[in-house]
Design a protein around this motif. Structure first.
Motif, PDB file in Angstrom:
ATOM      1  N   ALA A 194       0.811  -1.225   0.000  1.00 52.17           N
ATOM      2  CA  ALA A 194       0.000   0.000   0.000  1.00 52.17           C
ATOM      3  C   ALA A 194       0.843   1.274   0.000  1.00 52.17           C
ATOM      4  CB  ALA A 194      -0.937   0.012   1.201  1.00 52.17           C
TER       5      ALA A 194
ATOM      6  N   LEU B 151      -5.930 -10.679  -0.720  1.00 55.57           N
ATOM      7  CA  LEU B 151      -5.267  -9.851  -1.732  1.00 55.57           C
ATOM      8  C   LEU B 151      -5.640  -8.379  -1.538  1.00 55.57           C
ATOM      9  CD1 LEU B 151      -3.406 -10.111  -4.147  1.00 55.57           C
ATOM     10  CD2 LEU B 151      -5.386 -10.567  -5.587  1.00 55.57           C
ATOM     11  N   GLU B 152      -6.911  -8.144  -1.194  1.00 53.48           N
ATOM     12  CA  GLU B 152      -7.381  -6.770  -0.995  1.00 53.48           C
ATOM     13  C   GLU B 152      -6.650  -6.109   0.183  1.00 53.48           C
ATOM     14  OE1 GLU B 152      -9.543  -9.346  -1.344  1.00 53.48           O
ATOM     15  OE2 GLU B 152     -10.128  -8.893  -3.413  1.00 53.48           O
ATOM     16  N   MET B 153      -6.434  -6.902   1.240  1.00 55.44           N
ATOM     17  CA  MET B 153      -5.719  -6.349   2.399  1.00 55.44           C
ATOM     18  C   MET B 153      -4.241  -6.126   2.066  1.00 55.44           C
ATOM     19  SD  MET B 153      -7.887  -5.756   4.692  1.00 55.44           S
ATOM     20  CE  MET B 153      -6.844  -5.391   6.080  1.00 55.44           C
TER      21      MET B 153
ATOM     22  N   ALA C 283      -4.522 -11.007 -10.200  1.00 56.60           N
ATOM     23  CA  ALA C 283      -5.922 -10.704 -10.541  1.00 56.60           C
ATOM     24  C   ALA C 283      -6.483 -11.724 -11.530  1.00 56.60           C
ATOM     25  CB  ALA C 283      -6.003  -9.305 -11.145  1.00 56.60           C
TER      26      ALA C 283
ATOM     27  N   TYR D 253      -3.151  -5.091  -0.687  1.00 59.02           N
ATOM     28  CA  TYR D 253      -3.061  -3.837  -1.449  1.00 59.02           C
ATOM     29  C   TYR D 253      -3.350  -2.592  -0.602  1.00 59.02           C
ATOM     30  CZ  TYR D 253      -3.000  -6.388  -5.905  1.00 59.02           C
ATOM     31  OH  TYR D 253      -2.652  -7.176  -6.960  1.00 59.02           O
ATOM     32  N   THR D 254      -3.915  -2.783   0.574  1.00 57.85           N
ATOM     33  CA  THR D 254      -4.378  -1.589   1.302  1.00 57.85           C
ATOM     34  C   THR D 254      -3.840  -1.418   2.724  1.00 57.85           C
ATOM     35  OG1 THR D 254      -6.356  -2.819   1.948  1.00 57.85           O
ATOM     36  CG2 THR D 254      -6.578  -1.369   0.050  1.00 57.85           C
TER      37      THR D 254
END
Lengths: 306, 465
Positions: free
Chosen positions: B213, B271-273, B434, B275-276
């Protein structure tokens, strides 16, 4: 004879003075800003056109390669993805903030007491620096510490999701945040334009039995049309140049799902050392922005009242 | 009509003046600098140079903490005090690399040129903006100061142009308290690592604390580690020297494994975590025991020790092991952070060389490590002099030194891959995660780009095995 010569000489002097004050003096006033403009806008623009036809790395010499960079753009899938995202951004920004701003402005138009407070409150996001606003929102949409996590702790699940970390939602989340920052500005402009509409027109509409919606459609919209159309044009142009919020929040990720032309250009120029290619991308961005302006000019010449 | 004439005349004069300026700049670009770029110091941190000393400058980016001031106090101030002939003027710039690059392009800039890595040096050398250092290396004995492979990293077309300022390698940090509590053994092989990560996830513990991130290129840390530690550094060496394509099945397997780990949510839970999660979040997760392991560079060792494994985070213990490999052999991947060079336009290259000799001496590098926690340059450090450095951190550099002497080293992507391939590695891997492209397609794209750069001679020097 002497008198005649003197008179002629005096006339010439007067004429020279007039010419100086009418022609030269304005130019002397304009010259500094003109020089500045030529130096920081026209000069770099011409340089960008030249560098777009070179293999310049951003450091050192540039070799002329003709139109190869533009041919490469046509084959570049990442460029196409970024362009599509710009078009999505355009679609969002010529609708959502306009709808919000029009609704808020038309509601605030009639507010006599406390109107200024509402206007100020709605305008505040616009004057918050982008870096600050983006950082605030990064926390607000965080699934660990943001609004979603608070709601989840109250037993309302669904929003404790990493919106900026998903390829499906990243672009729209950033657009939402940028829209939050931007729409107040539009609202203030529309409100100012609405206040210039003669109240007689509203009175006449009321006499004719028009409801609020009919007033809005047949009096307000035609009354603010020049402002509305001008801002539509500007927002469309800005949509091709958007950079800050995307760069701060995702840098175009994940998987280029929020990549736009400006972030792609930046990466080409400063990460990959392809300043020539980046210049070519920049020129295409100018071309798209120019096309938007061209469409509006064309419509105006066709007799559209905009 | 008259108006139009004067308008045209004025416009012509202005345009011609601008063109003349531009042409003059262009024509003299190769010869010598004629444009003095205004150096706008944000904050001068040094007193003015005494008149009798030669003044040399370098730009640095001040940080929010105390590391840059600590660095100045332990490297620049002592040098200025002890040197009778040279004064080093450190000029704070908000983005020192961009400022340096712009100034160099204008034919000016600081005497000392700091770049973010060897691939940037290559570009500057191609533009004729750096001075060859071979003569100084000979005179000042730099070859004895640096470890064997280090100086070769600064070579471009057979000449030395830069000195590596910061030695980096990646290790696997782990929460020792959590491991002991659960009876987990630190893994040595990739198979053991996989089995352990499965167990951790089943126990509700995040296997790897990591996120991109705050630094998107952090993706490449793991791509590089997996290529070197799954396929092996020998194969990576062959690929970097053009003898093996990047589509080799072992490389494909490495990327498949990394993808599998991401899909299973082993990095920060999803994966979302990944990236953030901000930097502090994932390091705190490791310190608190919410996550068990972290594959990261030596740049974080000091913070892990002092900030994230704090009493506030539960007072847990940390330790490290070499990143597991297929063979189980300890492999340390060589990485170089910033590099230091001499500006080709410098009027005092001798003075800069004298400063470099002081700065890269083992004594100063040890002092910087002890006092500021700065990762040292790849010089022969005296282990006994590292008094005050946490024993675990000292052991990293000690074991890294032994491994590199024995040839048990791999290659970090940001040091040994050319710029376009490097950017491809960390940008396009997200498409694999992705599920937009397969690991093989990813490596095909890398191979195509790498071969182009290889043919163009843009590969940094690769230490021979």
């Amino acid at each position: 004879m002497t008198v005649k010569v003197l008179s002629l000489s005096s006339k010439r002097a007067t004429s020279r003075r007039k010419w100086f004050s009418k022609v030269v003096t304005p130019w002397l006033f304009i010259l500094p800003i003109l020089a500045l403009y030529l130096t920081v806008v026209i000069g770099p623009s011409l340089a960008a056109v030249y560098y777009s036809m070179t293999d310049w790395s951003g450091i050192g010499k540039a070799e002329f390669i003709g139109l190869k960079n533009f041919q490469e753009i046509l084959r570049d899938a990442n460029y196409l993805k970024a362009l599509l995202n710009n078009l999505r951004w355009l679609a969002i920004f010529v609708t959502a903030p306009f709808a919000l701003a029009l609704i808020a402005a038309s509601m605030l138009r009639g507010v006599k007491k406390g109107g200024m407070v509402f206007r100020t409150l709605l305008f505040i996001p616009y004057i918050i620096p982008g870096v600050v606003a983006a950082s605030i929102w990064r926390n607000l949409v965080s699934p660990r510490v943001g609004i979603g996590s608070v709601l989840a702790s109250w037993g309302i699940p669904g929003l404790d999701f990493a919106f900026l970390g998903s390829t499906k939602t990243a672009l729209y989340t950033i657009a939402f945040i940028d829209n939050w920052h931007f729409w107040g500005y539009l609202m203030v402009l529309f409100l100012a334009a609405m206040q210039a509409i003669p109240s007689d027109l509203y009175d006449a509409a009321k006499v004719d039995g028009a409801n609020r919606w009919q007033e809005f459609r047949h009096v307000t919209i035609p009354g603010i049309r020049p402002t509305l159309v001008f801002m539509l044009m500007m927002v469309a142009v800005w949509s091709f140049l958007t950079f800050d919020y995307i760069w701060i929040l995702t840098q175009g990720g994940p998987a280029r799902s929020s990549e736009v032309l400006s972030t792609y250009l930046y990466k080409q120029a400063f990460n990959r050392f392809e300043a020539g290619y980046a210049s070519a991308i920049g020129l295409t961005m100018s071309l798209f922005a120019g096309m938007v302006i061209g469409i509006f000019v064309w419509l105006r010449r066709r007799g559209w009242d905009i | 009509m008259k108006n139009r004439f004067w308008f045209n005349l004025c416009s012509l004069v202005v345009v011609l003046s601008l063109l003349a300026t531009a042409c003059a700049r262009q024509a003299t670009e190769e010869a010598k600098p004629v444009v003095e770029v205004t150096e706008a110091p944000v904050e001068a941190t040094q007193p003015p140079a005494p008149a009798e000393k030669v003044s040399i400058s370098f730009y640095f980016t001040p940080d929010e903490g105390s590391s840059s001031s600590c660095w100045m106090d332990n490297a620049i101030v002592p040098f200025n005090e002890q040197s009778e002939t040279v004064f080093v003027d450190g000029v704070a710039q908000m983005n020192s690399w961009e400022t340096t690059r712009t100034a160099l392009a204008g034919g000016a800039g600081p005497d000392v040129v700091m770049t973010p890595g060897p691939s940037f040096v290559y570009e500057l050398v191609q533009a004729g903006q750096l001075l060859a250092l071979d003569q100084f290396a000979e005179t000042y004995g730099w070859k004895d100061t640096f470890v064997d492979w280090a100086l070769s990293l600064g070579e471009v077309e057979g000449k030395l142009y830069s000195l590596p300022a910061e030695l980096e390698t990646l290790v696997l940090y782990y929460n020792k308290t959590l491991f002991e509590k659960n009876g987990w053994q630190p893994p040595k092989t990739i198979d053991e690592l996989w089995a352990l990560a499965e167990k951790m996830q089943a126990a509700g513990v995040i296997p790897f604390a990591h996120s991109n991130a705050d630094w998107r290129p952090a993706n490449e840390w793991h791509v590089g580690e997996f290529l070197n530690h799954v396929a092996g550094p020998e194969k990576v060496y062959e690929a970097l020297t053009g003898k093996r394509p990047w589509t080799d099945p072992d490389f494909v397997k490495a990327i498949e494994l990394l993808n599998e780990a991401q899909q299973k949510g082993w990095f920060m839970g999803s994966l979302e975590m990944y990236y953030t999660s901000p930097w502090d979040d994932w390091h705190n997760a490791l310190g608190k025991g919410e996550a068990a392991m972290n594959i990261e560079g030596t740049w974080s060792a000091s913070d892990i020790n002092e900030v994230y494994f704090s009493e506030e985070n539960g007072g847990n213990e940390w330790d490290w092991i070499p990143v597991p490999s297929t063979s189980g052999k300890a492999i340390f991947d060589i990485g170089i952070g910033s590099t230091w060079s001499i500006n080709a336009a410098s009027k005092h290259p001798e003075a800069v060389a004298e400063f470099f000799t002081y700065l890269f001496s083992p004594e100063v590098q040890t002092r910087l490590l002890v006092e500021c926690g700065t990762a040292p340059a790849p010089v022969h450090l005296d282990a006994e002099a590292m008094v005050g450095v946490d024993a675990r951190i000292a052991r990293i550099f000690e074991e890294f030194g032994k491994a590199s002497d024995a040839g048990d080293y791999g290659y970090t992507t940001w040091t040994f891959w050319p710029p376009k391939s490097d950017v491809y590695i960390y940008e396009e891997i997200e498409k694999v995660w992705a599920n937009e492209i397969t690991p093989l397609e990813y490596l095909e794209g890398l191979d195509k780009l790498f071969q182009e750069e290889f043919k163009a001679g843009e590969i940094p020097p690769i230490p021979k095995r």
